[in-house]
Design a protein around this motif. Sequence first.
Motif, PDB file in Angstrom:
ATOM      1  N   ILE A   1      11.768   0.162  11.600  1.00  0.00           N
ATOM      2  CA  ILE A   1      11.558   1.204  10.851  1.00  0.00           C
ATOM      3  C   ILE A   1      12.744   2.187  11.035  1.00  0.00           C
ATOM      4  N   GLY A   2      13.082   2.378  12.488  1.00  0.00           N
ATOM      5  CA  GLY A   2      14.185   3.162  12.681  1.00  0.00           C
ATOM      6  C   GLY A   2      15.471   2.806  11.890  1.00  0.00           C
ATOM      7  N   SER A   3      15.804   1.883  11.850  1.00  0.00           N
ATOM      8  CA  SER A   3      16.939   1.341  11.007  1.00  0.00           C
ATOM      9  C   SER A   3      16.909   1.288   9.680  1.00  0.00           C
ATOM     10  N   ALA A   4      15.753   1.547   9.120  1.00  0.00           N
ATOM     11  CA  ALA A   4      15.490   1.311   7.589  1.00  0.00           C
ATOM     12  C   ALA A   4      16.126   2.287   6.760  1.00  0.00           C
ATOM     13  N   ARG A   5      16.944   1.903   5.790  1.00  0.00           N
ATOM     14  CA  ARG A   5      17.321   3.117   4.801  1.00  0.00           C
ATOM     15  C   ARG A   5      15.699   3.902   4.304  1.00  0.00           C
ATOM     16  N   ARG A   6      14.849   3.069   4.015  1.00  0.00           N
ATOM     17  CA  ARG A   6      13.722   3.347   3.306  1.00  0.00           C
ATOM     18  C   ARG A   6      12.553   2.684   3.792  1.00  0.00           C
ATOM     19  N   VAL A   7      11.348   3.371   4.067  1.00  0.00           N
ATOM     20  CA  VAL A   7      10.150   2.659   4.535  1.00  0.00           C
ATOM     21  C   VAL A   7       8.961   2.938   3.462  1.00  0.00           C
ATOM     22  N   ILE A   8       8.497   1.488   2.969  1.00  0.00           N
ATOM     23  CA  ILE A   8       7.429   1.651   2.030  1.00  0.00           C
ATOM     24  C   ILE A   8       6.143   1.253   2.850  1.00  0.00           C
ATOM     25  N   LEU A   9       4.931   1.935   2.584  1.00  0.00           N
ATOM     26  CA  LEU A   9       3.714   1.800   3.092  1.00  0.00           C
ATOM     27  C   LEU A   9       2.893   1.285   1.957  1.00  0.00           C
ATOM     28  N   VAL A  10       2.190   0.076   2.204  1.00  0.00           N
ATOM     29  CA  VAL A  10       1.194  -0.300   1.183  1.00  0.00           C
ATOM     30  C   VAL A  10      -0.320  -0.813   1.920  1.00  0.00           C
ATOM     31  N   GLY A  11      -1.282  -0.144   1.165  1.00  0.00           N
ATOM     32  CA  GLY A  11      -2.551  -0.362   1.749  1.00  0.00           C
ATOM     33  C   GLY A  11      -3.517   0.022   0.249  1.00  0.00           C
ATOM     34  N   VAL A  12      -4.783  -0.380   0.485  1.00  0.00           N
ATOM     35  CA  VAL A  12      -5.773   0.096  -0.379  1.00  0.00           C
ATOM     36  C   VAL A  12      -6.922   0.770   0.333  1.00  0.00           C
ATOM     37  N   GLY A  13      -7.836   1.604  -0.252  1.00  0.00           N
ATOM     38  CA  GLY A  13      -9.139   2.046   0.317  1.00  0.00           C
ATOM     39  C   GLY A  13      -8.588   2.907   1.627  1.00  0.00           C
ATOM     40  N   GLY A  14      -9.422   2.660   2.822  1.00  0.00           N
ATOM     41  CA  GLY A  14      -9.127   3.211   3.956  1.00  0.00           C
ATOM     42  C   GLY A  14      -7.788   3.183   4.523  1.00  0.00           C
ATOM     43  N   GLY A  15      -7.060   1.760   4.207  1.00  0.00           N
ATOM     44  CA  GLY A  15      -5.853   1.486   4.347  1.00  0.00           C
ATOM     45  C   GLY A  15      -4.826   2.495   3.831  1.00  0.00           C
ATOM     46  N   ALA A  16      -4.916   2.762   2.442  1.00  0.00           N
ATOM     47  CA  ALA A  16      -4.087   3.583   1.801  1.00  0.00           C
ATOM     48  C   ALA A  16      -4.333   5.036   2.487  1.00  0.00           C
ATOM     49  N   ALA A  17      -5.289   5.440   2.983  1.00  0.00           N
ATOM     50  CA  ALA A  17      -5.337   6.830   3.423  1.00  0.00           C
ATOM     51  C   ALA A  17      -4.524   6.843   4.746  1.00  0.00           C
TER      52      ALA A  17
END
Length: 298
Positions: free
Chosen positions: A138-154
Amino acid sequence: MDQTPPPGPADGDLGTRIQLRYGALRKSERIVADYLREHAGERINFSITDFAQILGVSEATISRVSRALGYSGYPDLKLSMAQNSGTQSMIPNIPQEIDKSDSLIASSAKLANLLAQSILGTQRLLDAHRLEACVEAIGSARRVILVGVGGGAAICEETAHLFIKAGIDAYAYNDSYTQIIAAANIYSDCAMIGISHTGTTSGVANALTLAREKGAKTIAITSDPSSAVARAAEILLTTWNASTPSVPLHGDFLEGRISQLFLIDLIYIGLLFQGDGERGEHLKMTTRALERYYRATD
């Protein structure tokens, strides 16, 4: 040499006893424990011989589990379950330890204990190398994308909120269509984090699979290490799977969400301590900007 775990707490309902002792049980003993917690609140009328045959374990295994859970033996365990049959909450994804006859203050004590145990359980499951690899990715990433639905999306939204404050370019997507689009256009110097308590969310698994094919770092946070979401990612962080069997798409699962937040906060701390303190400076800039535009005035 007898390696039976020492007896568990002398009080507490069956679900709590199993939750406290589960990590110390052997594989065969967990078969018994899993059956007991799936049938908590029911009366068990099997003899120890019949019960052993049904589960495919030895009678000695059932006796060891009974003592490990703080009962004097299998008969005492059966008696306790009979006395409590029909009293547990039958609402899916509500901890079985909380009974509808409890006062709210009594429920608060049980819930606090369960949530604390979920965090401790998650901490025991941590692998130091995976955790460090996650922070590094995560620290070396140019961009971080998070994916989840429902409670995981929150949880994804909360994570992106934290990361942005620290100067990390983070985005959260909560529908499968957009998640696939994001994965299709991800770069190899980016990272994708998929969050799913059950690990059965196909959209999250598909997005992780595609992002991994594109060369991006992929991270899964789930309670099931054999699930599709777990298998799709390069790095896996496992959360505690508590005593109440979860029902997908039926409400939320509090212990799972608390465990996920614990891991996110831990990763966030690791990111803040990483490198030369640049992210701490981003936090200070964020604070100054918020104070400038959102400070409450009389």
